[in-house]
Structures are given as C-alpha cells and as structure tokens.
Design an enzyme around this catalytic site. Structure first.
Site, PDB file in Angstrom:
ATOM      1  CB  CYS A 135      -0.914  -0.004   1.215  1.00 49.41           C
ATOM      2  SG  CYS A 135      -2.104   1.350   1.224  1.00 49.41           S
ATOM      3  CB  CYS A 342      -4.196   1.351 -47.514  1.00 54.14           C
ATOM      4  SG  CYS A 342      -3.650   3.033 -47.159  1.00 54.14           S
ATOM      5  CB  CYS A 348       1.448   4.419 -41.898  1.00 48.56           C
ATOM      6  SG  CYS A 348       1.038   4.586 -43.658  1.00 48.56           S
TER       7      CYS A 348
END
Length: 419
Positions: A135, A342, A348
């Site tokens: 914790c 595509c 890209c």
C-alpha cells in the site's frame, strides 16, 4: 470443458479468478455476493488496527473516450473493527467452504504484533494470508505497507514472523514502487513465503482540476498521492510478474494482478507465470458479473487449444522473456502496406516521416490512385506504422531472411576472443 480448478501454494479454489484485497472485498456481504457470481476466491480487504478514511477517495482517468482507463485510490485498510471482520470471514467460509478466502494483513514491523494478528485471524478458518507490503499511501507514512515493502530486510523479517505462527500458506504482496521487484521477492523467499503476489498500486496523482486548481481527488481542497491501478498499469504489472517468474532464485507461485480486465489479460499473466489472477478495478467498473465472461473466455481458449487444465498455460511464455543482450541483432522484419485495405489516412506516413525512419513513400499507381509503399531496404521494423494504423490488416510486419543469428552478448564475446 477444461478444468479451471487451482491449487495455489496449497490454497484451493474452483477457478483462478480472485477478487483482490480492495473495496470490493470490504465485507462478508460483498465477498459472498462475489462467490455467488462465480469468483473462485477473494482476498479480504486488509485487516489491522481500524483506521479513519477520508472523503472523497477515488478518481478515474479516461483516455480517448474509454472510462476508467486508470484508477486512483487514497482509501486505506479496513475501517471496521477486527472482530466484525473475523465474524464475517467465519460466516463466509462456512457458507462457501470450497472457495478461497485469504486474509490480507498489515501491522507495524513488530514480531509480537504479527504473531497476534496471524493467530487471531487463522482461528476463523482462512485458507491463507496475504501480507500487504505494498500500500503506497497513508499506511506507508506510518511505517507500514510500501514503507516496509521497499526494504528487503523488513520484507524478509516480517514474512518470517508471520510464518513462525501461520498454519496456512503465506503470500507476500509486493510493491511496484521500487527499482527492482526481484530484490523484495527474493527477500520474501528468504523469509519463508509460500507465494508472492503483485503488483500493488503505483504512486500517482490522478489529475488537477483546471478551474479550481484542486487535485483530483481532493479532500477539502487538499490532495495526496494515491495508488494507481486499472488497465493502464497492466504492462508494468506483466513485466514484474515475468521478472520474478524467470528469476532462478525466486521460484515461488505468483498471484498476478494489475490491470486485468478480461480473460485475455488473465491468460497473458498466466503465460508469464501467474498461477492465480486477482482483479479489482474491472469489478469496480463493471460489477461482479464480469467473472462469467472471464470463466467462459478462459474455458473456450483452453478448449480451442486442446489444453485440459491451467498447468498447460502457466509459465509457458517465461522462457521467451529474456534480456536485451540475448536478442538476435540479425532478425529483421519490414512493414508491407496492403493498398487494397488501406484507406489513405496517411497516419503511417506522417508517423514514419516525422518520428521514425522516413521509409514510406506517397506514390501514384498506374490508374492514378494515391498509394503508400514502404522502401524495405530502409525499414528498420520498428512497428510504428502498424501501431498507428486504424485499419486491421492494412499493414503487415513481414520477416525477412537476414543472415545467421547473432546477439549482442555473442558479439561481445566474439570481440573479446579476437583481442
């Protein structure tokens, strides 16, 4: 159907899906409802001297429309008397004798304190203990939780104290807020732990409100760091599980948690060495019924693979995880764009041109249509184009023959031989 039963360090459960020690396991009512829904086990919300919690205490982070991509929590251990928790644990175990009930414990680093709480809790019939050394907030400021979990000597010592009187398996829950989790995992081994679990939550601040300038969450205008969990932490958790699973001197069962949201996440953790899976944030987001899909998904996956039980997947990817110096420098993949699929969004090209290796050309085909093409001789196989592409199947990463394998370590060894 595959056999999903587990025997984790001697703790038996009908399936590997356990609720983690957290708000969903705060009471017998909740744990019993979870078992009715199909959960195989539960780690009871951490027991110790009851504390006072604050309001407010949770915060969620959203990303790109996904709610609760991450979750921040400043709630502490149980705020209910130990006697009440013990009564409910006893009743829950009596009603569900075949389900795993594990008690999470946290006390000060004191042998007497550990002996007292272990003895009291095991008298009500728990199947195991999980020592909370993770914790990161509130309790750490009191010398417990992550304050102990960041010191290998304290992990070893307190594990040993618990094991001195424990009559059931002891799991040590590790903090991720450390440079090398294998150091504290090994300390748990030295202390006699029967298993380890990871990860606990990560130090975090969920955000800042741009109008009020208050932290998120805030308590009367003040904030404090909390514990971060949810889907966003899964890669960190998976790495830490893998590091411990492949360490030759740890060799303990691992209960994996940290961002598990569905059966696929669970399988990844099991492939990397986890023998049981703990879930918190996904249950808080969607409710206990999510375990139904987890069980069905895991069953179907194993059936499709022809695997009869969980031993067929636990740890099967560990040998594939190594150090960078053992990777083949001559291995080569290149990107290939399927222009029939595509959509010419050009993401890209932008990503490659601006931030990678400038190897995607914008061209025109014989019919005058715009197309994208990778210059494979310049492509380094970084995967960025396929990662940013929004269309499945538009970009494939293709392996290219590229000579005999050679790792960095092998290369350095060969250099030394020639000197």
């Amino acid at each position: 159907m595959a056999d999903l039963r587990v025997n984790f360090a001697g703790i038996k459960a009908p399936n590997p899906f356990w609720l983690a020690s957290a708000p969903p396991t705060n009471s017998g009512y909740q744990v019993q409802r979870a078992f009715e829904a199909g959960w195989g086990g539960a780690v009871w919300k951490t027991l110790g001297d009851p504390i006072l919690n604050v309001s407010s205490r949770f915060a969620g982070t959203s990303y790109n429309g996904q709610r609760v991509a991450g979750f921040n929590n400043i709630e502490l251990i149980t705020d209910r008397p130990l006697e009440v928790n013990l009564k409910e644990i006893y009743e829950t175990k009596k009603r569900f004798p075949n389900h795993a009930v594990i008690a999470s414990l946290m006390v000060e680093p004191n042998q007497k304190a550990w002996h007292e709480i272990v003895k009291r809790v095991q008298d009500v019939g728990v199947d195991g203990f999980e020592l909370n050394f993770g914790c990161p907030h509130g309790m750490a400021e009191r010398g417990m939780g992550a304050a102990s979990g960041q010191v290998p000597e304290l992990v070893e010592k307190q594990t040993y104290w618990a094991k001195e009187v424990a009559e059931v398996p002891v799991i040590v829950k590790l903090t991720p807020n450390i440079t090398d989790i294998t150091a504290t995992a090994y300390a748990a081994v030295q202390g006699g732990a029967d298993a380890i679990s990871m990860i606990n939550t990560i130090n975090s601040l969920a955000g800042v409100d741009l109008d009020s300038w208050n932290t998120i969450p805030n308590v009367a205008g003040k904030g404090a760091h909390g514990g971060y969990c949810g889907p966003a932490v899964k890669p960190i958790a998976l790495n830490m599980v893998a590091e411990c699973a492949r360490h030759p001197e740890i060799n303990l069962p691992i209960s994996g948690m940290g961002g598990v949201s569905d059966w696929k996440d669970a399988v990844e953790f099991m492939l990397m060495g986890a023998g049981s899976i703990q879930v918190c944030t996904a249950a808080m987001h969607h409710g206990f019924s999510i375990v139904e899909d987890m069980i069905d998904g895991l069953n179907n996956y194993l059936d499709d693979k022809g695997i009869v039980d969980l031993d067929g997947i636990i740890g099967k990817s560990v040998e594939k995880y190594s150090d960078w110096g053992n990777l083949d420098l001559n291995y080569k993949v290149v990107a290939r764009i399927n222009n029939d699929t595509c959509i010419n969004c050009n993401k890209c090209h932008i990503a490659c041109e601006d931030t990678s290796h400038q190897c995607i050309d914008m061209l025109t085909d014989d019919s005058g249509e715009a197309i994208l093409r990778v210059r494979e001789e310049d492509c380094v196989g970084c995967n960025l184009c396929s990662i940013v592409c929004p269309v499945d199947g538009a970009i494939d990463m293709i392996e290219i023959p590229n000579g005999e394998p050679m790792t960095w370590n092998e290369r350095q060894a060969a250099i030394k031989l020639t000197v």
